[in-house]
Design a protein around this motif. Structure first.
Motif, mmCIF file in Angstrom:
data_model
loop_
_atom_site.group_PDB
_atom_site.id
_atom_site.type_symbol
_atom_site.label_atom_id
_atom_site.label_comp_id
_atom_site.label_asym_id
_atom_site.label_seq_id
_atom_site.Cartn_x
_atom_site.Cartn_y
_atom_site.Cartn_z
ATOM 1 N N VAL A 130 0.968 -1.393 0.129
ATOM 2 C CA VAL A 130 0.038 0.060 0.114
ATOM 3 C C VAL A 130 0.891 1.333 -0.146
ATOM 4 O O VAL A 130 2.092 1.413 0.789
ATOM 5 C CB VAL A 130 -0.682 -0.025 1.326
ATOM 6 C CG1 VAL A 130 -1.513 1.322 1.148
ATOM 7 C CG2 VAL A 130 -1.790 -1.098 1.326
ATOM 8 N N LEU A 131 0.639 2.020 -0.955
ATOM 9 C CA LEU A 131 1.180 3.423 -1.288
ATOM 10 C C LEU A 131 0.354 4.602 -0.439
ATOM 11 O O LEU A 131 -0.743 4.681 -0.941
ATOM 12 C CB LEU A 131 1.884 3.661 -2.284
ATOM 13 C CG LEU A 131 2.603 2.775 -3.147
ATOM 14 C CD1 LEU A 131 2.771 3.070 -4.744
ATOM 15 C CD2 LEU A 131 4.050 2.638 -2.450
ATOM 16 N N ASP A 132 0.739 5.331 0.600
ATOM 17 C CA ASP A 132 0.200 6.479 1.089
ATOM 18 C C ASP A 132 1.040 7.570 0.525
ATOM 19 O O ASP A 132 2.009 7.650 0.248
ATOM 20 C CB ASP A 132 0.457 6.422 2.590
ATOM 21 C CG ASP A 132 -0.738 5.280 2.986
ATOM 22 O OD1 ASP A 132 -1.977 5.544 2.933
ATOM 23 O OD2 ASP A 132 -0.124 4.540 3.680
ATOM 24 N N THR A 133 -0.038 8.688 0.235
ATOM 25 C CA THR A 133 0.466 10.143 -0.292
ATOM 26 C C THR A 133 -0.059 11.140 0.337
ATOM 27 O O THR A 133 -0.860 11.059 1.406
ATOM 28 C CB THR A 133 -0.019 10.321 -1.808
ATOM 29 O OG1 THR A 133 -1.508 10.434 -1.767
ATOM 30 C CG2 THR A 133 0.326 8.942 -2.586
ATOM 31 N N ASP A 134 0.660 12.377 0.440
ATOM 32 C CA ASP A 134 0.295 13.457 1.219
ATOM 33 C C ASP A 134 -1.078 14.006 1.093
ATOM 34 O O ASP A 134 -1.682 14.914 1.438
ATOM 35 C CB ASP A 134 1.316 14.603 1.135
ATOM 36 C CG ASP A 134 1.590 14.898 -0.545
ATOM 37 O OD1 ASP A 134 0.653 14.391 -1.137
ATOM 38 O OD2 ASP A 134 2.351 16.008 -0.569
ATOM 39 N N SER A 135 -1.778 13.677 -0.108
ATOM 40 C CA SER A 135 -3.073 14.032 -0.474
ATOM 41 C C SER A 135 -4.180 13.145 -0.106
ATOM 42 O O SER A 135 -5.308 13.332 -0.324
ATOM 43 C CB SER A 135 -3.056 14.047 -2.094
ATOM 44 O OG SER A 135 -3.153 12.624 -2.799
ATOM 45 N N GLY A 136 -3.759 12.071 0.615
ATOM 46 C CA GLY A 136 -4.781 10.941 1.157
ATOM 47 C C GLY A 136 -5.163 9.949 0.135
ATOM 48 O O GLY A 136 -5.647 9.077 0.424
ATOM 49 N N LEU A 137 -4.765 10.160 -1.243
ATOM 50 C CA LEU A 137 -4.933 9.088 -2.289
ATOM 51 C C LEU A 137 -4.004 7.791 -1.840
ATOM 52 O O LEU A 137 -2.811 8.250 -1.504
ATOM 53 C CB LEU A 137 -4.629 9.722 -3.513
ATOM 54 C CG LEU A 137 -5.156 8.919 -4.810
ATOM 55 C CD1 LEU A 137 -6.680 8.592 -4.825
ATOM 56 C CD2 LEU A 137 -4.473 9.213 -5.934
ATOM 57 N N ARG A 138 -4.310 6.876 -2.265
ATOM 58 C CA ARG A 138 -3.559 5.546 -1.919
ATOM 59 C C ARG A 138 -3.407 4.521 -2.984
ATOM 60 O O ARG A 138 -4.263 4.599 -3.974
ATOM 61 C CB ARG A 138 -4.226 4.759 -0.756
ATOM 62 C CG ARG A 138 -4.653 5.414 0.564
ATOM 63 C CD ARG A 138 -5.162 4.688 1.613
ATOM 64 N NE ARG A 138 -4.331 3.830 2.291
ATOM 65 C CZ ARG A 138 -4.381 3.034 3.263
ATOM 66 N NH1 ARG A 138 -5.724 2.563 3.298
ATOM 67 N NH2 ARG A 138 -3.397 2.442 4.041
ATOM 68 N N GLY A 139 -2.416 3.848 -3.176
ATOM 69 C CA GLY A 139 -2.400 2.909 -4.143
ATOM 70 C C GLY A 139 -2.036 1.446 -3.760
ATOM 71 O O GLY A 139 -1.295 1.417 -2.716
ATOM 72 N N PHE A 140 -2.708 0.560 -4.407
ATOM 73 C CA PHE A 140 -2.625 -0.864 -3.795
ATOM 74 C C PHE A 140 -1.959 -1.691 -4.902
ATOM 75 O O PHE A 140 -2.104 -1.585 -6.123
ATOM 76 C CB PHE A 140 -3.835 -1.216 -3.408
ATOM 77 C CG PHE A 140 -4.664 -0.401 -2.646
ATOM 78 C CD1 PHE A 140 -4.737 -0.749 -1.136
ATOM 79 C CD2 PHE A 140 -5.308 0.714 -3.044
ATOM 80 C CE1 PHE A 140 -5.206 0.239 -0.179
ATOM 81 C CE2 PHE A 140 -6.167 1.475 -1.981
ATOM 82 C CZ PHE A 140 -5.937 1.262 -0.725
ATOM 83 N N GLY A 141 -0.956 -2.593 -4.433
ATOM 84 C CA GLY A 141 -0.327 -3.572 -5.425
ATOM 85 C C GLY A 141 0.025 -4.885 -4.813
ATOM 86 O O GLY A 141 -0.019 -5.087 -3.539
ATOM 87 N N LEU A 142 0.241 -5.847 -5.462
ATOM 88 C CA LEU A 142 0.687 -7.112 -4.906
ATOM 89 C C LEU A 142 1.501 -8.006 -6.155
ATOM 90 O O LEU A 142 1.435 -7.711 -7.110
ATOM 91 C CB LEU A 142 -0.518 -7.857 -4.348
ATOM 92 C CG LEU A 142 -1.549 -8.150 -5.652
ATOM 93 C CD1 LEU A 142 -1.304 -9.509 -6.389
ATOM 94 C CD2 LEU A 142 -2.983 -8.516 -5.171
ATOM 95 N N THR A 143 2.268 -9.048 -5.367
ATOM 96 C CA THR A 143 2.700 -10.114 -6.283
ATOM 97 C C THR A 143 2.279 -11.155 -5.591
ATOM 98 O O THR A 143 2.004 -11.355 -4.339
ATOM 99 C CB THR A 143 4.345 -9.867 -6.186
ATOM 100 O OG1 THR A 143 4.823 -10.571 -7.346
ATOM 101 C CG2 THR A 143 4.775 -10.213 -4.880
#
Length: 441
Positions: free
Chosen positions: A43-56
């Protein structure tokens, strides 16, 4: 993406998530008799509150090693803005896969590439969310020049140059809108692997195949490779159940030597398989070529790719006419970036792409890639289908949708990677809080 909202990545977390699929032999094959479908979940957290999700995707034991590799890469991501990354995505891909010290652990293969895929998948998910589009639509709406700029052509220019790739994409724009509308209304053709895992009893095989037929499935894959006589019996049973008019494929999961593969599959030719998948070592290009040549008179193709480590091995498989079906994987290769390279090479060599899926989230991920391939690259559905396995979709925020044995295009923004937090907490291994690296204030 708004220039006023650059979305600085301030934290990367990664968790080891495991599901006990081995208890009922789901996913069992000749080389992996007791898989516990698992994932290194980022999970990537950003300063804008938007998040990105990834997996392997992984099979249980060893996932903790991939988690460590993700942690090792985190410092290359945290502190960067999404805008900085995607404005020169090729450069960022190389930064992640060609670090002067960590590159030694691959290069571009094995655990370090799995970790790179997890991180990059999260970045692509973040980008698609920032644009308010599902990932396939983000790709479809890109100019050809922008798509090409995301691809690392290093090591493959002897078969595909940047200029050739650009020309392919430009030529494929004719009819693109109609193909997109077709996919939105009809979906992309799929095949099922859920009916014939190696550990299933004969009763399970009959019941699952019969149920699948009633649901509209016409393409079936069977696991083989443990015992020849048992394979013959099981394949005959399945062929009788699904009928001669439906499509059957067989998958050995790298079980055989080259000569053994030719002998074994020649015996199984009576059930008329469309392909033999992973007949031998995924690294043996010339072995695959020999098998392809030997099986061609029987009308049986060779398929491989789910454990093909990078675009270079795919390049060689295509150069050697070693595969008749290319099977990309959304987590084995370096995420979308490297899969784009393979899709373009496969199109140049006129080899259909039939992706590997299943596992944890692989169906959710790869549906985006195959939609892009049809709409913007191949413009062809001949001999093309995407694998589907009916396990673990309930753990995702936006699970894959199958209708009439077809993948229906996702509508929600992102790469469909986000798992339900309740599922992650329940299945996290060995338990406890997530680990992560935060940007220093």
């Amino acid at each position: 993406m708004s220039r006023e909202t650059p979305h600085k990545i301030i934290h990367l977390s990664v968790r080891d998530v495991r599901f006990p699929t081995s208890l009922e032999h789901h996913g069992s094959d000749a080389m992996h008799p007791d898989p516990d479908y698992s994932a290194a979940y980022v999970v990537l957290d950003t300063d804008s509150g938007l998040r990105g999700f990834g997996l392997t995707f992984t099979l249980g034991r060893g996932t903790e090693i991939v988690v460590c590799a993700v942690q090792a890469l985190a410092g290359l991501v945290v502190g960067k803005t999404l805008q900085e990354i995607v404005s020169d995505f090729r450069r960022f891909y190389r930064l992640l896969t060609s670090d002067g010290q960590m590159r030694w652990l691959g290069p571009e293969k094995g655990v370090i590439q799995l970790a790179s895929a997890a991180v990059l998948n999260a970045v692509w998910d973040l980008w698609a969310r920032a644009e308010g589009k599902p990932l396939w639509k983000l790709l479809v709406d890109m100019d050809p020049e922008r798509i090409v700029s995301c691809v690392d052509f290093r090591y493959i220019t002897d078969v595909l140059t940047e200029e050739e790739a650009l020309q392919m994409l430009v030529e494929a724009r004719r009819g693109q809108r109609q193909r997109e509308e077709q996919m939105l209304s009809e979906g992309y053709p799929a095949y099922t692997t859920s009916c014939a895992w190696l550990g299933y009893s004969d009763q399970q095989l009959r019941e699952r195949c019969t149920e699948a037929l009633e649901e509209g499935w016409t393409r079936f894959k069977v696991k083989v490779g443990a015992d020849l006589e048992d394979d013959l019996r099981r394949c005959r049973l399945i062929r009788r159940t699904i009928g001669d008019h439906n499509t059957l494929m067989i998958d050995a999961n790298q079980r055989w030597d080259v000569g053994e593969a030719i002998t074994w599959v020649s015996r199984l030719a009576e059930v008329k398989p469309l392909w033999i998948e992973e007949p031998t070592s995924p690294d043996d290009v010339l072995g695959h070529a020999a098998i392809s040549k030997a099986l061609a008179p029987l009308g049986i193709g060779v398929a491989t790719g789910e454990q093909c480590p990078n675009r270079v091995v795919f390049k060689q498989l295509l150069q050697a006419s070693a595969v008749q079906f290319v099977q990309i994987d959304s987590c084995r290769l370096g995420s979308v970036n490297e899969n784009l390279a393979v899709l373009l090479m496969a199109h140049k060599f006129k080899v259909p792409v039939c992706p590997h899926a299943g596992g944890v989230g692989l169906c959710e991920l790869v549906q985006h890639l195959i939609l892009f391939d049809y709409i913007c690259v191949s413009a062809d559905l001949s001999d093309r289908m995407c694998e589907y396995v009916d396990h673990l979709h309930e753990h995702f925020a936006n699970p894959v949708v199958i209708k009439n044995a077809r993948y229906m295009p996702p509508r929600d923004p992102g790469y469909s990677c986000e798992m339900l937090e309740s599922s992650v907490r329940r299945h996290q291994y060995p338990g406890g809080d997530s680990v992560g690296i935060s940007m220093k204030k």
